[in-house]
Every structure is written in C-alpha cells, then in structure tokens.
Write a protein that holds these residues in place. Structure first.
Motif, short mmCIF file in Angstrom:
data_model
loop_
_atom_site.label_atom_id
_atom_site.label_comp_id
_atom_site.label_asym_id
_atom_site.label_seq_id
_atom_site.Cartn_x
_atom_site.Cartn_y
_atom_site.Cartn_z
N ILE A 114 0.84 -1.20 0.00
CA ILE A 114 0.00 0.00 0.00
C ILE A 114 0.87 1.24 0.00
N GLN A 115 1.78 1.32 0.95
CA GLN A 115 2.72 2.43 1.00
C GLN A 115 4.03 2.02 0.33
N TYR A 116 4.59 2.94 -0.46
CA TYR A 116 5.86 2.70 -1.16
C TYR A 116 6.83 3.82 -0.81
N LYS A 117 8.03 3.44 -0.34
CA LYS A 117 9.08 4.41 -0.04
C LYS A 117 10.24 4.20 -1.00
N PHE A 118 10.62 5.25 -1.72
CA PHE A 118 11.70 5.17 -2.71
C PHE A 118 12.95 5.85 -2.14
N PHE A 119 14.07 5.12 -2.17
CA PHE A 119 15.33 5.64 -1.64
C PHE A 119 16.39 5.69 -2.74
N THR A 120 17.40 6.55 -2.55
CA THR A 120 18.59 6.56 -3.39
C THR A 120 19.76 7.04 -2.53
N ASP A 121 20.84 7.48 -3.16
CA ASP A 121 22.05 7.86 -2.41
C ASP A 121 22.44 9.32 -2.68
N LEU A 122 21.53 10.24 -2.40
CA LEU A 122 21.78 11.65 -2.66
C LEU A 122 22.85 12.23 -1.74
N GLU A 123 22.91 11.80 -0.50
CA GLU A 123 23.79 12.41 0.48
C GLU A 123 25.22 11.85 0.44
N GLU A 124 25.36 10.57 0.12
CA GLU A 124 26.69 9.94 0.06
C GLU A 124 26.63 8.80 -0.95
N PRO A 125 27.53 8.80 -1.95
CA PRO A 125 27.49 7.76 -3.01
C PRO A 125 27.53 6.35 -2.44
N ASN A 126 26.69 5.49 -3.02
CA ASN A 126 26.64 4.06 -2.67
C ASN A 126 26.21 3.79 -1.23
N LYS A 127 25.62 4.79 -0.58
CA LYS A 127 25.10 4.63 0.77
C LYS A 127 23.67 5.16 0.79
N MET A 128 22.73 4.28 1.05
CA MET A 128 21.32 4.66 0.97
C MET A 128 20.97 5.74 1.98
N ASP A 129 20.29 6.78 1.51
CA ASP A 129 19.84 7.86 2.40
C ASP A 129 18.92 7.31 3.49
N GLU A 130 18.93 7.96 4.62
CA GLU A 130 18.04 7.55 5.70
C GLU A 130 16.59 7.86 5.39
N LYS A 131 16.36 8.94 4.66
CA LYS A 131 15.00 9.34 4.34
C LYS A 131 14.70 9.10 2.86
N PRO A 132 13.50 8.63 2.53
CA PRO A 132 13.13 8.42 1.13
C PRO A 132 12.96 9.74 0.39
N PHE A 133 13.17 9.73 -0.92
CA PHE A 133 12.96 10.94 -1.72
C PHE A 133 11.54 10.98 -2.29
N PHE A 134 10.84 9.86 -2.24
CA PHE A 134 9.49 9.81 -2.77
C PHE A 134 8.69 8.77 -1.98
N VAL A 135 7.52 9.17 -1.51
CA VAL A 135 6.63 8.27 -0.78
C VAL A 135 5.22 8.44 -1.32
N PHE A 136 4.54 7.33 -1.57
CA PHE A 136 3.13 7.44 -1.94
C PHE A 136 2.36 6.27 -1.34
N ASN A 137 1.07 6.50 -1.19
CA ASN A 137 0.16 5.52 -0.63
C ASN A 137 -0.92 5.25 -1.67
N LEU A 138 -1.10 3.99 -2.05
CA LEU A 138 -2.04 3.65 -3.11
C LEU A 138 -3.49 3.98 -2.74
N LEU A 139 -3.76 4.19 -1.47
CA LEU A 139 -5.11 4.54 -1.05
C LEU A 139 -5.28 6.05 -0.86
N GLU A 140 -4.20 6.80 -1.08
CA GLU A 140 -4.26 8.26 -0.94
C GLU A 140 -3.52 8.92 -2.10
N LEU A 141 -3.89 8.57 -3.31
CA LEU A 141 -3.18 9.03 -4.49
C LEU A 141 -3.48 10.49 -4.82
N ARG A 142 -2.45 11.19 -5.27
CA ARG A 142 -2.58 12.56 -5.76
C ARG A 142 -2.02 12.63 -7.17
#
Length: 367
Positions: A114-142
C-alpha cells in the motif's frame, strides 16, 4: 499515460476490497506488489527484467537475499524489499540499507503493498539515504504521485533523469511535511518566526501560547481564501448567469427538496459555529466540474455547503442536486442522486474519480 493512471487507480480500488483477506507477506507480494510492477511495464517472468529472491551478500554473510530486483540485463537497478500489508514500514529501513551498498542498484523501494518508499544515495554515493525521496500511498493518491511513479515505467525509466529530480522531490516533500506539522501544531520556533514581523513585544512563553491558536486559525483562513480566490477567478471566466428552466419533478423529488431546505434553514438558525468550506470539499467540487465540463456548461454548476454534507447542484437549485460529499468526519462518502440515492465510501478526494460514469449519468437529466 491515461492507461497507466487507470491501471493504478484500478489497483487502488482492488486493494480496498481484498486487503482484509491478505494475511501473509507472500500473499501481499502476489496480490499487491507484483501487479504494480506489471503496471510499470516489467515482465515478472523474465529474469532479465525481474528477479525474485535476488542475492545481495553483505560482508561475510553469504546468501543474503532481497525480495525482488528489477534488472537492466545482468545488473540490478531497483531493489525491492516487501513486507506484509498489515506491517508498518518504519521498522525495516535498516534491512534495505544493508543491501543497498552491495549492488549496483541506484534505487531501493520498501513497501507493504500500500505504501511505497523510494530511496537513493543523494547524500553519500553508494550509501542509501536515511530518508526516502518519494513516498506514496495507493489509497491516498494525488496527481503528482502519478507523474513521479510514471518515471519508473520500463519504457521511460532513465537513472540519470530520475536522479536529477530526486533531490528536489526529496526536499520539497520534507518542506511540505514540516509545513503540515506546523499547520496542525505549530512549535515555538515557528511561532516566534511569524511573530518577529507582527508582534513587537517580548516573545514570552505566555505570549507564544496565546498566539498558537491565532496562528492556526490564520493559516486555515489564508489557505481557504487562496482556494476560493482561484475558484472565483475560474468561475468568473464563464457566464455566471443562471437559467430559469422549467423542470418537471415528481413527488419524491419534492419531498427530498423540502427536506434539504429544512436542513439548511435549521442550520442557519442553530446556535453552532459558522460553516467552514474545507479544502477537500473545494477539491471535490472542482473534480466534479471537470468531469461534467463536456456535458454541462460550467456556469451551471454550483455548490452549497452545510454542516451535514456538501451539495453539488445544477443551476444553484437544491432540486437539481447531483451528489453530496460527506467530508466532515473520518468516514468520507459520496452520495449520488440516482433512484436509490446510492452512497459510496471514499478514502480520499481522488476516489470521486471512480464514480465518474455515475455522476455523468445523473447529471444527464438536467441537460
């Protein structure tokens, strides 16, 4: 794009029906997560595109596996860690964090279907950021969720393109989150910041506490005024004249009309707070106007708000109501003015779109 949006909306509706019957992580994967991956255009049966139980060894630990990897030939580009639909995701970020640095993938997704959290390595290469850059909920779509999710479709996915927008998206979301928190319960620092330009006295704790409710009311009024200003500008661009149409109505409609008028009169004289038209109600009204624009002149579509529900009308005539929106409690609903006065439960404003055909059909009797 329209087909993709419809697929996601269909999946959202399906979740509402079946989620109570899903009890395990495996059932979540097959019923909720894999259909979304298919909607993104990936062949879940082709190991060059999609690999279940992808091996991501961590240090001396061998045979460590992540639930799914979306592949670019032999290399993973997106890692997916899945949890049961009834699990909260905040406990599991660290597990995905361990896997991220061991592969060439630039994106990682944590989801419960239902909820999807997307992560990448914006803050440090090859190290996943602590916070997601994109979050969405399939029951609360915009609307913006569809646009961001569409970037991950197979035929349009480009690592560099997504990365260039990920940073802005991440910090935009963080700012919106901060503003939402301040909207609901402004903290002392935020109140002090606002008062620095509007109050010249000493900002003692008592002063700050006294201004807390004033600030909350001011924010609410400000947003409502902005929304109403935009709506009025849109309405003023069309012919706002009302048409005096003779409509033959049956006894049932007369009874319903009298009931509606009585409710309105009672609410006018009741010793209760003034009715406040909310942002959600205005969003719903605008959605319905857009649905009907090809069938009915926009200048004929009006709304009337009261404490019980929000009415959408033709010709500003209570006898010609199309639907009622109930957004004043946590149990949101829409009631359609068909023969049965059918009522549907809503999870969000966007769910109104699911009943477009019914709304258009009802409005046809007022053409």
């Amino acid at each position: 794009m329209e087909n993709f949006i419809q697929q996601i909306k269909t999946l959202s509706s399906r979740i509402e029906r079946i989620r109570d019957n899903i009890q395990t992580e495996e059932a979540t994967k097959t019923s909720l997560i894999m259909p979304l991956i298919q909607a993104l255009g990936y062949d879940i049966f082709n190991p060059e595109e999609f690999v279940p139980e992808f091996v991501a060894d961590v240090g001396i630990k061998k045979g460590e596996k992540i639930d799914y990897a979306i592949m670019d030939g032999v290399n993973p580009v997106i890692l997916i860690e899945a949890k049961c639909v009834h699990e909260k995701l905040h406990k599991h970020d660290s597990q995905l964090f361990r896997y991220f640095g061991t592969t060439k993938a630039k994106f990682a997704i944590l989801t419960n279907g239902i909820q999807y959290k997307f992560f990448t390595d914006l803050e440090e290469p090859n190290k996943m950021d602590e916070k997601p850059f994109f979050v969405f909920n399939l029951l609360e779509l915009r609307d913006n969720h569809f646009l961001e999710l569409a970037k991950f479709r197979k035929n349009f996915f480009n690592v560099e393109n997504v990365l260039t927008t990920a940073s802005e998206l991440k910090y935009t979301n963080e700012i919106k989150k901060f503003l939402t928190q301040q909207w609901e319960e402004p903290n002392e620092e935020f109140i002090k910041f606002v008062l620095s330009d509007v109050y010249q006295g000493v900002k003692t704790k008592k002063v700050i506490d006294n201004f807390r409710d004033i600030l909350k009311k001011s924010l609410t009024q400000f947003v409502n005024e902005k929304v109403n200003d935009k709506l009025q500008k849109a309405l003023s661009s069309t012919d706002g004249s009302q048409r005096d149409l003779d409509v033959q109505i049956n006894n049932e409609e007369v009874a319903s009309t009298k009931e509606d008028e009585l409710i309105e009169e009672l609410e006018k004289v009741a010793d209760e707070p003034v009715i406040i038209t909310t942002e959600e109600e205005i969003e719903g009204y605008v959605l319905i106007k857009l649905m009907l624009k090809e069938n009915i002149d926009a200048s004929r579509i009006f709304y009337r708000d009261n404490k019980s529900y929000f009415n959408v009308l033709i010709d500003d005539n209570i006898r010609k109501w199309i639907c009622r929106l109930g957004f004043n409690t946590s149990n949101k609903y829409i009631q359609i003015n068909d023969e049965l006065k059918t009522t549907y439960k809503l999870e969000s404003v966007n769910d109104i779109l699911l009943y477009k055909d019914e709304i258009i059909k009802v409005s046809a009797k007022y053409y």
